[in-house]
Design a protein around this motif. Structure first.
Motif, PDB file in Angstrom:
ATOM      1  N   VAL A 118       0.826  -1.284  -0.170  1.00  0.00           N
ATOM      2  CA  VAL A 118      -0.156   0.106   0.081  1.00  0.00           C
ATOM      3  C   VAL A 118       0.741   0.854  -0.682  1.00  0.00           C
ATOM      4  O   VAL A 118       2.133   0.953   0.280  1.00  0.00           O
ATOM      5  CB  VAL A 118      -0.831  -0.538   1.356  1.00  0.00           C
ATOM      6  N   SER A 119       0.434   2.228  -0.688  1.00  0.00           N
ATOM      7  CA  SER A 119       1.373   3.615  -0.271  1.00  0.00           C
ATOM      8  C   SER A 119       0.761   4.216   1.136  1.00  0.00           C
ATOM      9  O   SER A 119       0.153   4.371   1.363  1.00  0.00           O
ATOM     10  CB  SER A 119       0.768   4.905  -1.785  1.00  0.00           C
ATOM     11  N   ALA A 120       2.243   4.318   1.842  1.00  0.00           N
ATOM     12  CA  ALA A 120       2.493   4.463   2.795  1.00  0.00           C
ATOM     13  C   ALA A 120       2.005   6.000   3.133  1.00  0.00           C
ATOM     14  O   ALA A 120       1.898   6.894   4.111  1.00  0.00           O
ATOM     15  CB  ALA A 120       4.089   4.759   3.194  1.00  0.00           C
ATOM     16  N   GLU A 121       1.773   7.045   1.754  1.00  0.00           N
ATOM     17  CA  GLU A 121       1.574   8.201   2.051  1.00  0.00           C
ATOM     18  C   GLU A 121      -0.239   8.244   2.242  1.00  0.00           C
ATOM     19  O   GLU A 121      -0.020   9.243   2.770  1.00  0.00           O
ATOM     20  CB  GLU A 121       1.339   8.669   0.384  1.00  0.00           C
ATOM     21  N   ASP A 122      -0.843   7.234   2.069  1.00  0.00           N
ATOM     22  CA  ASP A 122      -1.930   7.190   2.252  1.00  0.00           C
ATOM     23  C   ASP A 122      -2.478   6.610   3.974  1.00  0.00           C
ATOM     24  O   ASP A 122      -2.044   5.372   3.596  1.00  0.00           O
ATOM     25  CB  ASP A 122      -3.093   6.368   1.387  1.00  0.00           C
ATOM     26  N   ALA A 123      -2.519   6.991   4.796  1.00  0.00           N
ATOM     27  CA  ALA A 123      -2.886   7.005   6.186  1.00  0.00           C
ATOM     28  C   ALA A 123      -3.954   5.696   5.824  1.00  0.00           C
ATOM     29  O   ALA A 123      -3.753   4.716   7.226  1.00  0.00           O
ATOM     30  CB  ALA A 123      -2.841   7.785   6.999  1.00  0.00           C
ATOM     31  N   GLU A 124      -5.082   7.189   6.025  1.00  0.00           N
ATOM     32  CA  GLU A 124      -6.115   5.443   5.847  1.00  0.00           C
ATOM     33  C   GLU A 124      -6.039   3.850   5.778  1.00  0.00           C
ATOM     34  O   GLU A 124      -6.159   3.056   6.002  1.00  0.00           O
ATOM     35  CB  GLU A 124      -7.237   6.165   5.471  1.00  0.00           C
ATOM     36  N   ALA A 125      -5.371   3.763   4.107  1.00  0.00           N
ATOM     37  CA  ALA A 125      -4.622   2.458   3.496  1.00  0.00           C
ATOM     38  C   ALA A 125      -4.179   2.214   4.305  1.00  0.00           C
ATOM     39  O   ALA A 125      -3.959   0.771   3.925  1.00  0.00           O
ATOM     40  CB  ALA A 125      -4.986   2.818   2.254  1.00  0.00           C
ATOM     41  N   LEU A 126      -3.610   2.951   4.992  1.00  0.00           N
ATOM     42  CA  LEU A 126      -2.521   1.932   5.648  1.00  0.00           C
ATOM     43  C   LEU A 126      -2.937   1.312   6.684  1.00  0.00           C
ATOM     44  O   LEU A 126      -3.165   0.042   7.189  1.00  0.00           O
ATOM     45  CB  LEU A 126      -1.215   2.969   6.070  1.00  0.00           C
ATOM     46  N   GLU A 127      -4.034   1.996   7.123  1.00  0.00           N
ATOM     47  CA  GLU A 127      -4.554   1.312   8.947  1.00  0.00           C
ATOM     48  C   GLU A 127      -4.749   0.306   8.543  1.00  0.00           C
ATOM     49  O   GLU A 127      -5.769  -0.281   9.043  1.00  0.00           O
ATOM     50  CB  GLU A 127      -5.464   2.883   9.339  1.00  0.00           C
ATOM     51  N   VAL A 128      -5.829   0.303   7.252  1.00  0.00           N
ATOM     52  CA  VAL A 128      -7.378  -0.880   6.564  1.00  0.00           C
ATOM     53  C   VAL A 128      -6.010  -1.972   6.209  1.00  0.00           C
ATOM     54  O   VAL A 128      -6.452  -2.828   6.890  1.00  0.00           O
ATOM     55  CB  VAL A 128      -7.477   0.034   5.818  1.00  0.00           C
ATOM     56  N   ALA A 129      -5.357  -1.921   5.781  1.00  0.00           N
ATOM     57  CA  ALA A 129      -4.007  -2.888   5.295  1.00  0.00           C
ATOM     58  C   ALA A 129      -3.542  -3.464   6.997  1.00  0.00           C
ATOM     59  O   ALA A 129      -3.542  -5.340   6.648  1.00  0.00           O
ATOM     60  CB  ALA A 129      -3.264  -2.602   4.973  1.00  0.00           C
ATOM     61  N   ILE A 130      -3.635  -2.575   7.868  1.00  0.00           N
ATOM     62  CA  ILE A 130      -3.008  -3.596   9.249  1.00  0.00           C
ATOM     63  C   ILE A 130      -4.152  -4.181  10.022  1.00  0.00           C
ATOM     64  O   ILE A 130      -3.854  -5.432  10.119  1.00  0.00           O
ATOM     65  CB  ILE A 130      -2.614  -1.965  10.250  1.00  0.00           C
ATOM     66  N   ALA A 131      -5.074  -3.982   9.401  1.00  0.00           N
ATOM     67  CA  ALA A 131      -6.632  -4.281  10.217  1.00  0.00           C
ATOM     68  C   ALA A 131      -6.547  -5.370   9.405  1.00  0.00           C
ATOM     69  O   ALA A 131      -7.723  -6.902  10.034  1.00  0.00           O
ATOM     70  CB  ALA A 131      -8.072  -3.731  10.113  1.00  0.00           C
ATOM     71  N   ASN A 132      -6.613  -5.116   7.975  1.00  0.00           N
ATOM     72  CA  ASN A 132      -6.541  -7.143   7.505  1.00  0.00           C
ATOM     73  C   ASN A 132      -6.281  -7.538   7.256  1.00  0.00           C
ATOM     74  O   ASN A 132      -6.528  -9.218   7.036  1.00  0.00           O
ATOM     75  CB  ASN A 132      -7.095  -6.685   5.845  1.00  0.00           C
TER      76      ASN A 132
END
Length: 243
Positions: A118-132
């Protein structure tokens, strides 16, 4: 923006020493607290990387996340050579790219638990990836350091039974570390980093010799499936062993 291969440290052969005599007494680690490993591939030469560095610093404060910064070399030609980058970190990123779907080589790229890019620029996408990816984690035995920090020991009895897996030890500088960039696309900026990796090595036995240059650093162990890159579990050296 591009390269990583594991640097193999000298592994101590089997010695007639007991685990208790080798290990420094430490507080028991809470093995119920599973860690999600987030690896950030970044470069001081990349104008987009500072945003990813910032987002990694934010999640590094979480007790359920092991956040690691891997500076890569492939943007050094842009006018500034990254002061922390190692070719083996670039090769590690390429290892993931070969195994992850819909991913390509760029910075700042985060790889979560070896399974999702995931792009680390996208904080929300990073959080979603961690949860998944949280369900992929498992607990590992607590690693221990000898009194003089020259030897790291971890019990591998149940780990070595898993096929196609390797146990890796990572040494990292917690930071924050700041770097003033004087040329290239980030010229004039002061960049800040946390948990900058200095060495990643494969453990081939219960004991690993720690070079003197790494003994003041923090460390952790990762259990990784070499077929698809999945990180099956992680464990951090106890706080009592960290300067």
């Amino acid at each position: 923006m591009n390269k990583t291969v594991l640097r193999i440290l000298a592994v101590v052969p089997a010695l007639a020493l007991t685990f208790a005599a080798l290990a420094h007494p430490v507080r028991a680690q809470d093995q119920s607290a599973l860690l999600t490993v987030v690896e950030l591939f970044t470069s001081q030469a990349c104008p987009r990387s500072p945003a990813g560095d910032h987002n990694l610093s934010a999640i590094a404060q979480r007790p359920d996340v092991l956040a690691l910064t891997f500076p890569v070399t492939y943007w050094d030609y842009l006018g500034w050579a990254d002061t922390f980058a190692l070719e083996e970190f670039t090769q590690r990123q390429k290892f993931y790219i070969e195994r992850l779907k819909d991913q390509w080589l760029y910075t700042p790229q985060a790889v979560v638990q070896g399974q999702q890019g995931v792009s680390a620029e996208d904080a929300e996408a990073l959080e979603v990836a961690i949860a998944n990816t949280r369900q992929l984690s498992q607990s590992l035995p607590t690693p221990r350091l000898s009194d003089d920090r020259s030897t790291l020991t971890i019990m591998q009895d149940r780990l070595t039974e898993q096929a196609n897996t390797v146990l890796q030890v990572v040494f990292f500088e917690r930071g924050p570390i700041t770097v003033e960039v004087t040329s290239g696309k980030n010229a004039g900026k002061t960049l800040s980093y946390v948990n900058v990796v200095r060495s990643l090595a494969e453990m081939n036995s219960d004991m690993l010799a720690v070079p003197e240059s790494l003994r003041d650093l923090s460390c952790a162990v990762l259990l990784q499936d070499q077929r698809d890159g999945t990180i099956l579990g992680a464990s951090v050296c106890p706080p009592a062993d960290i300067n």
